[in-house]
Design a protein around this motif. Structure first.
Motif, mmCIF file in Angstrom:
data_model
loop_
_atom_site.group_PDB
_atom_site.id
_atom_site.type_symbol
_atom_site.label_atom_id
_atom_site.label_comp_id
_atom_site.label_asym_id
_atom_site.label_seq_id
_atom_site.Cartn_x
_atom_site.Cartn_y
_atom_site.Cartn_z
ATOM 1 N N SER A 7 40.303 -26.371 -4.221
ATOM 2 C CA SER A 7 39.663 -27.668 -4.352
ATOM 3 C C SER A 7 38.197 -27.517 -3.988
ATOM 4 O O SER A 7 37.778 -26.476 -3.470
ATOM 5 C CB SER A 7 40.335 -28.703 -3.450
ATOM 6 N N GLY A 8 37.436 -28.569 -4.260
ATOM 7 C CA GLY A 8 36.038 -28.573 -3.864
ATOM 8 C C GLY A 8 35.050 -28.336 -4.986
ATOM 9 O O GLY A 8 33.841 -28.406 -4.765
ATOM 10 N N GLY A 9 35.546 -28.036 -6.170
ATOM 11 C CA GLY A 9 34.637 -27.838 -7.291
ATOM 12 C C GLY A 9 34.002 -29.140 -7.733
ATOM 13 O O GLY A 9 34.385 -30.226 -7.289
ATOM 14 N N GLY A 10 33.023 -29.039 -8.613
ATOM 15 C CA GLY A 10 32.362 -30.223 -9.116
ATOM 16 C C GLY A 10 31.080 -29.873 -9.818
ATOM 17 O O GLY A 10 30.834 -28.708 -10.141
ATOM 18 N N LEU A 18 28.022 -26.295 -2.500
ATOM 19 C CA LEU A 18 29.411 -26.737 -2.577
ATOM 20 C C LEU A 18 30.238 -25.866 -1.640
ATOM 21 O O LEU A 18 29.876 -24.704 -1.396
ATOM 22 C CB LEU A 18 29.981 -26.599 -3.998
ATOM 23 N N ARG A 19 31.329 -26.413 -1.147
ATOM 24 C CA ARG A 19 32.277 -25.611 -0.380
ATOM 25 C C ARG A 19 33.635 -25.699 -1.053
ATOM 26 O O ARG A 19 34.211 -26.784 -1.182
ATOM 27 C CB ARG A 19 32.391 -26.074 1.068
ATOM 28 N N LEU A 20 34.114 -24.554 -1.488
ATOM 29 C CA LEU A 20 35.434 -24.468 -2.083
ATOM 30 C C LEU A 20 36.466 -24.171 -1.008
ATOM 31 O O LEU A 20 36.191 -23.467 -0.043
ATOM 32 C CB LEU A 20 35.477 -23.375 -3.143
ATOM 33 N N TYR A 79 37.913 -20.369 2.525
ATOM 34 C CA TYR A 79 36.752 -21.152 2.114
ATOM 35 C C TYR A 79 35.740 -20.268 1.399
ATOM 36 O O TYR A 79 35.673 -19.059 1.621
ATOM 37 C CB TYR A 79 36.080 -21.804 3.312
ATOM 38 N N LEU A 80 34.934 -20.917 0.569
ATOM 39 C CA LEU A 80 33.760 -20.260 -0.001
ATOM 40 C C LEU A 80 32.622 -21.269 0.061
ATOM 41 O O LEU A 80 32.615 -22.257 -0.683
ATOM 42 C CB LEU A 80 34.004 -19.807 -1.445
ATOM 43 N N GLN A 81 31.694 -21.029 0.966
ATOM 44 C CA GLN A 81 30.496 -21.866 1.075
ATOM 45 C C GLN A 81 29.471 -21.309 0.107
ATOM 46 O O GLN A 81 29.098 -20.132 0.202
ATOM 47 C CB GLN A 81 29.952 -21.855 2.497
ATOM 48 N N MET A 82 29.020 -22.132 -0.805
ATOM 49 C CA MET A 82 28.078 -21.704 -1.842
ATOM 50 C C MET A 82 26.793 -22.506 -1.698
ATOM 51 O O MET A 82 26.800 -23.730 -1.838
ATOM 52 C CB MET A 82 28.682 -21.921 -3.231
ATOM 53 N N GLY A 114 42.655 -22.498 -9.975
ATOM 54 C CA GLY A 114 41.225 -22.531 -10.283
ATOM 55 C C GLY A 114 40.600 -23.894 -10.067
ATOM 56 O O GLY A 114 41.266 -24.931 -10.159
ATOM 57 N N THR A 115 39.321 -23.884 -9.765
ATOM 58 C CA THR A 115 38.545 -25.110 -9.630
ATOM 59 C C THR A 115 37.209 -24.903 -10.329
ATOM 60 O O THR A 115 36.575 -23.858 -10.193
ATOM 61 C CB THR A 115 38.356 -25.510 -8.156
ATOM 62 N N GLN A 116 36.785 -25.895 -11.107
ATOM 63 C CA GLN A 116 35.586 -25.765 -11.934
ATOM 64 C C GLN A 116 34.326 -26.085 -11.130
ATOM 65 O O GLN A 116 34.263 -27.103 -10.439
ATOM 66 C CB GLN A 116 35.673 -26.721 -13.128
#
Length: 121
Positions: A7-10, A18-20, A79-82, A114-116
């Motif tokens: 979750s967390g895409g957008g 963004l943070r996934l 998590y993936l902080q981008m 997957g999240t876009q």
């Protein structure tokens, strides 16, 4: 049965953040590592960031200094902080758990759906 849900895409503007999240359900006794992959339009899937069971991290050159991988074992979440996102970061992002051992004695790899992420002005 282990399931991974991202979750967390957008949609975000260039330079944004963004943070996934990748939440794991089911009982995991141990694992070798967890990896974030992405697949951009017309591109092959590529690994972006990885974290071992001991917490060692690795990043693709294209995201070093901008992305941070982490996990919360208590919450069973990766998590993936981008940060400083660029249009070329546009992709579907997947989490992958490698070498997962479960109480039924089985082991294997698991993928999320997957999240876009779209980076566009």
């Amino acid at each position: 049965q282990v399931q991974l849900v991202e979750s967390g895409g957008g949609v975000v503007q260039p330079g944004g953040s963004l943070r996934l999240s990748c939440a794991a359900s089911g009982t995991i006794l141990s694992f070798n590592g967890m990896i974030w992959y992405r697949q951009g339009p017309g591109k092959e899937r590529e690994s972006v960031a990885a974290i071992s069971s001991r917490g060692k991290t690795n990043y693709a050159d294209s995201v070093k200094g901008r992305f941070t991988i982490s996990r919360d074992n208590a919450k069973g979440t990766l998590y993936l902080q981008m940060n400083s996102l660029k249009p070329e970061d546009t992709a579907v992002y997947y989490c992958n758990a490698v070498g997962v051992h479960t109480p039924d004695g089985k082991s294997g790899d698991y993928w999320g759906q997957g999240t876009q992420v779209i980076v566009s002005s």
